[in-house]
Design an enzyme around this catalytic site. Sequence first.
Site, PDB file in Angstrom:
ATOM      1  N   GLU A 167       0.308  -1.312   5.697  1.00 14.75           N
ATOM      2  CA  GLU A 167       1.321  -0.730   6.589  1.00 14.75           C
ATOM      3  C   GLU A 167       0.993   0.722   6.902  1.00 14.75           C
ATOM      4  O   GLU A 167       1.260   1.206   8.007  1.00 14.75           O
ATOM      5  CB  GLU A 167       2.708  -0.837   5.939  1.00 14.75           C
ATOM      6  CG  GLU A 167       3.859  -0.573   6.903  1.00 14.75           C
ATOM      7  CD  GLU A 167       4.232   0.882   7.054  1.00 14.75           C
ATOM      8  OE1 GLU A 167       4.889   1.227   8.048  1.00 14.75           O
ATOM      9  OE2 GLU A 167       3.853   1.705   6.180  1.00 14.75           O
TER      10      GLU A 167
ATOM     11  N   ASP B 123       0.832  -1.209   0.000  1.00 17.01           N
ATOM     12  CA  ASP B 123       0.000   0.000   0.000  1.00 17.01           C
ATOM     13  C   ASP B 123       0.864   1.256   0.000  1.00 17.01           C
ATOM     14  O   ASP B 123       2.043   1.231   0.364  1.00 17.01           O
ATOM     15  CB  ASP B 123      -0.956  -0.005   1.210  1.00 17.01           C
ATOM     16  CG  ASP B 123      -0.237  -0.071   2.555  1.00 17.01           C
ATOM     17  OD1 ASP B 123       0.833  -0.708   2.638  1.00 17.01           O
ATOM     18  OD2 ASP B 123      -0.742   0.539   3.522  1.00 17.01           O
TER      19      ASP B 123
HETATM   20 ZN   LIG Z   1       6.746   2.417   3.967  1.00 17.05          ZN
END
Ligand SMILES: [Zn+2]
Length: 490
Positions: free
Chosen positions: A191, A127
């Site tokens: 993340e 992401d």
């Molecule tokens: Zn990163």
Amino acid sequence: MRRRALVGLCSLCVVGCVRPPRPSLMGPSSRPVLLPPQLFRAAVPKSDAEWRAAGQEAATLLSQYIAINTTNPPGNELKAAEWLRAVLGREGIEAQIFEPGPGKANLFARVPGDGTGRPLIFLNHMDVVLASPEYWKVDPFGGVVQDGYVWGRGALDMKGEAIAQLMTLIILKRAGVPLKRDIIFLATADEEIGAGVGAAWIADRQPGLVKDAEFLLNEGGLTRSDGHGGVEFYGIGTTEKSPFWLDVTAYGTAGHGSRPTPDNPVHRLVRALRRIADWQTPLTVTPAVERSFRDLAGVERDTTVRRWLSDIRTALRDSVAARVITADLTYNALLRNTISITGLKGSDKTNVIPPVATAAIDVRLLPGQDPAAFLADLTRVVGDSAVTIRPQGPNWPATESSTETEMFRAITAVAHTRDPHALVTMLMLPGFTDSHYFRRMGIASYGLGPFPLTQGDSRGVHGNDERISLDALRFGVRFYYDVVSRVAAK
Ligand SMILES: [Zn+2]
């Protein structure tokens, strides 16, 4: 990195907001994926021309990868995972995709070694953060390659590093390099948000996939370019501060705004926050920071600062030195527990005094600090029994990996083959990455930023016009390969 703060506090368990994972999906993607040409074959690149071809292939892959928009939320990492599976599948590497939620995915692939060494994990997150096209010179999701750069959101954080990992795996596989340890490629969701469906999900729901590993390479390192084609230093991420996010709540008596009350909770909260904001947390020199500062003194141009960095404990006893050093936001964050007041909430109505008022504060603790002791200190600083301070959720102690390992020595050796005088040092991140999930499983985890970047280049991370030069990409692919082959090849 940055010291950019990596945002996102992952909860430690999978919360009820995701549907149960579907069984692993194996085999070819249901969607046709057009992959770029393979520019070198069946041998480890040796000459500069061969490495240029590997770098060119990396650039084309990165351009494709950036064009898969994985802005989180919502992430749509499943599309990225399908693309990665197709790239790996073409090399004969089978990958497994887990879907912990709609459109969310974690991809796992394992290239076997002979088992004489324990596995090495390549960790990367699929992401990216939001990009506002109106502030960019190019389409952030166009996969644009121009003026010697690959442009786009994720070029540095961290699709570029994922491609360096991917190319390393591809080179090893195409050339049939015998391995002494398995290499695990782990591409995760989430993340940047930390909703518990990425690395947290793997650690919680599929720990068996990774728990026998000895080493992990992730984001969180920094190779600082000198701006003239050379490297100023190699910084390897070995430790990160621990986020300890708190809610401060003041209680009082509700009423009408036209009739002020002596125990208005908003007034009480403001007084408490004033005391928190004025509190200078003690300066603390951890062993990792002491070593890192001493190393960095070697490349510091200012002679006074060099003297201070080379003996930071002595320097901090001098009030002038302490003031100058802590004026640097990164140095300050590395030398103390920090507090940022970031959220405030009172009444929704201007004419209503609420019964409670709350604030959110972002605390980051140094390694070795006891959260309970910090909370007790903060409560003393506030000194008001009508104000409570509570953690927002579970937290974890700051984690650290040793520099006395085969992996750290390998990184140092590869840097020294390029420049025998190169400085290789450890870094502590003021922010955090997903490495802590794996460090807590006993896996020695390192931030390896293989691309030489100037400070200007680093501003693209979470900023506008994120891009990576083709030279840096080529350097990074070769650097990654050299490190990994040293640790994993027979
Ligand atoms: Zn990163």
